[in-house]
Design a protein around this motif. Structure first.
Motif, short mmCIF file in Angstrom:
data_model
loop_
_atom_site.label_atom_id
_atom_site.label_comp_id
_atom_site.label_asym_id
_atom_site.label_seq_id
_atom_site.Cartn_x
_atom_site.Cartn_y
_atom_site.Cartn_z
N ASP A 107 -8.26 17.76 12.59
CA ASP A 107 -8.85 18.51 11.48
C ASP A 107 -9.69 19.68 12.00
O ASP A 107 -9.73 20.74 11.38
CB ASP A 107 -9.72 17.59 10.61
CG ASP A 107 -8.87 16.61 9.80
OD1 ASP A 107 -7.75 16.98 9.40
OD2 ASP A 107 -9.32 15.47 9.59
N ASN A 111 -8.99 23.43 11.00
CA ASN A 111 -10.05 24.20 10.35
C ASN A 111 -10.18 25.59 10.96
O ASN A 111 -10.32 26.60 10.25
CB ASN A 111 -11.37 23.42 10.47
CG ASN A 111 -12.54 24.14 9.82
OD1 ASN A 111 -13.55 24.38 10.45
ND2 ASN A 111 -12.40 24.50 8.57
N GLU A 145 -9.73 12.63 1.75
CA GLU A 145 -11.06 13.25 1.71
C GLU A 145 -11.48 13.71 3.11
O GLU A 145 -11.99 14.83 3.29
CB GLU A 145 -12.07 12.24 1.14
CG GLU A 145 -13.46 12.80 1.10
CD GLU A 145 -14.37 12.11 0.09
OE1 GLU A 145 -13.91 11.21 -0.64
OE2 GLU A 145 -15.55 12.50 0.06
N THR A 146 -11.24 12.87 4.11
CA THR A 146 -11.61 13.23 5.49
C THR A 146 -10.85 14.48 5.93
O THR A 146 -11.41 15.42 6.51
CB THR A 146 -11.29 12.07 6.46
OG1 THR A 146 -11.99 10.93 6.00
CG2 THR A 146 -11.69 12.38 7.88
N ARG A 149 -12.16 17.61 3.90
CA ARG A 149 -13.50 18.05 4.33
C ARG A 149 -13.46 18.66 5.72
O ARG A 149 -14.09 19.68 5.99
CB ARG A 149 -14.50 16.88 4.28
CG ARG A 149 -14.87 16.48 2.86
CD ARG A 149 -15.98 15.43 2.81
NE ARG A 149 -16.24 15.06 1.43
CZ ARG A 149 -17.03 15.74 0.61
NH1 ARG A 149 -17.65 16.82 1.03
NH2 ARG A 149 -17.20 15.35 -0.64
N GLY A 150 -12.69 18.04 6.62
CA GLY A 150 -12.61 18.55 7.99
C GLY A 150 -11.89 19.88 8.07
O GLY A 150 -12.34 20.82 8.74
N ALA A 153 -13.90 22.97 6.22
CA ALA A 153 -15.32 23.24 6.53
C ALA A 153 -15.55 24.75 6.62
O ALA A 153 -14.76 25.47 7.23
CB ALA A 153 -15.69 22.55 7.83
N VAL A 194 -12.01 16.07 -4.84
CA VAL A 194 -12.68 16.41 -3.57
C VAL A 194 -12.91 17.93 -3.50
O VAL A 194 -13.97 18.40 -3.07
CB VAL A 194 -11.87 15.91 -2.35
CG1 VAL A 194 -12.51 16.37 -1.05
CG2 VAL A 194 -11.73 14.39 -2.38
N GLU A 197 -15.88 18.84 -5.38
CA GLU A 197 -17.11 18.51 -4.64
C GLU A 197 -17.39 19.55 -3.55
O GLU A 197 -18.53 19.87 -3.25
CB GLU A 197 -16.99 17.13 -3.99
CG GLU A 197 -17.11 16.00 -5.01
CD GLU A 197 -16.68 14.64 -4.45
OE1 GLU A 197 -16.49 13.73 -5.26
OE2 GLU A 197 -16.54 14.51 -3.21
N LEU A 198 -16.32 20.08 -2.98
CA LEU A 198 -16.48 21.09 -1.92
C LEU A 198 -16.85 22.46 -2.49
O LEU A 198 -17.34 23.33 -1.77
CB LEU A 198 -15.18 21.23 -1.12
CG LEU A 198 -14.83 20.07 -0.18
CD1 LEU A 198 -13.43 20.25 0.40
CD2 LEU A 198 -15.85 19.98 0.96
N SER A 199 -16.53 22.68 -3.78
CA SER A 199 -16.85 23.97 -4.39
C SER A 199 -17.45 23.71 -5.78
O SER A 199 -18.61 23.39 -5.89
CB SER A 199 -15.59 24.84 -4.48
OG SER A 199 -14.55 24.18 -5.19
#
Ligand code: PEP
Length: 254
Positions: A107, A111, A145-146, A149-150, A153, A194, A197-199
């Motif tokens: 990830d 990213n 989710e992992t 998110r990874g 980022a 998700v 939650e990130l935005s």
């Protein structure tokens, strides 16, 4: 209303000559089609030929199947975002499960590629998905989710709205097994949660989430009719121009 996006991932298939013959047949098949985004991701070696044949057409866009995050330098075998932009490439598939599993992409690496693609005005098609063992352990939501998110980022809400996510359960890729429409819809909804939650909810609502994993003409319409399935990333079935055109058409009517 999110416009559907149907993408072909040819993987390590199709020579330049095959590409030319595919495009001749495929363009005839989709001549009257509108209201859906069509993307083809050939091997790097066919990108220049596709750009030449399409000649700036907005109807069919090209994607690369991978890229490296540095702009240039001593990275034997790699291709940069700028090199792809020079060939009028618009999208880039990043984090495909074959890249993660066979080539060990993490990830954190994905990213860096996502950020580099955005900075070069390439739109990432970011792939996420769980393995069979992870699904059997009921861990799919946690894995998604992992990975999200990874891989995302440092991506702003404005940038996120332009990214395409491909949910591809690894156990359904190239196996002939498709996730049930309910399994796919549930995971797409979770991905959107998700992303919110990130935005924020408004941004997450704009993001197109493709389903990938043994999509074919026979199952495309049902999958694409789900409220959170906004397109398809198609491997094996995208090598046949007529079959792929049928999937594209299912994206218009769904
Ligand atoms: C893929 O490689 O992204 C894919 C979904 O492959 P297939 O359609 O062959 O399962």
């Amino acid at each position: 209303m999110r416009k559907k996006i149907i993408a072909a991932n040819w993987k390590m298939n199709q020579t330049v000559a095959d590409t030319e013959s595919f495009l001749t047949d495929f363009r005839l098949e989709v001549e009257d089609v509108s209201g859906v985004d069509i993307v083809i991701a050939p091997p790097f070696t066919s990108l220049a030929k596709i750009s030449e044949l399409l000649g700036g057409s907005q109807k069919i866009r090209t994607a690369a199947q991978n890229m490296y995050y540095e702009a240039s330098g001593a990275y034997t075998g790699e291709i940069s975002a700028q090199m792809l932009r020079e060939l009028y490439v618009k999208y880039v598939i990043l984090g495909h499960s074959e890249r993660r599993q066979i080539f060990g992409e993490t990830d954190a690496l994905i990213n860096k590629k996502v950020i580099a693609a955005i900075e070069s005005e390439l739109k990432p098609i970011l792939c996420v998905g769980e393995t069979l063992a992870e699904r059997e352990a009921d861990r799919e939501n946690e894995v998604l989710e992992t990975q999200l998110r990874g891989s995302l980022a440092g991506v702003t809400a404005e940038q996120l709205a332009e990214i395409v996510i491909a949910y591809e359960p690894v156990w359904a890729i190239g196996t002939g097994k498709t996730a049930s429409t309910q399994q796919a819809q549930d995971c797409h909804l979770h991905v959107r949660k998700v992303l919110a939650e990130l935005s924020d909810a408004e941004t997450a609502d704009k993001v197109r989430i493709q389903y990938g994993g043994s999509v074919k003409p026979a199952n495309a319409a049902e999958l694409l009719a789900q409220p959170d399935i906004d397109g398809a990333l198609v491997g094996g079935a995208s090598l046949d121009p007529r079959g792929f055109a049928e999937i594209v058409k299912a994206g218009v009517t769904a």
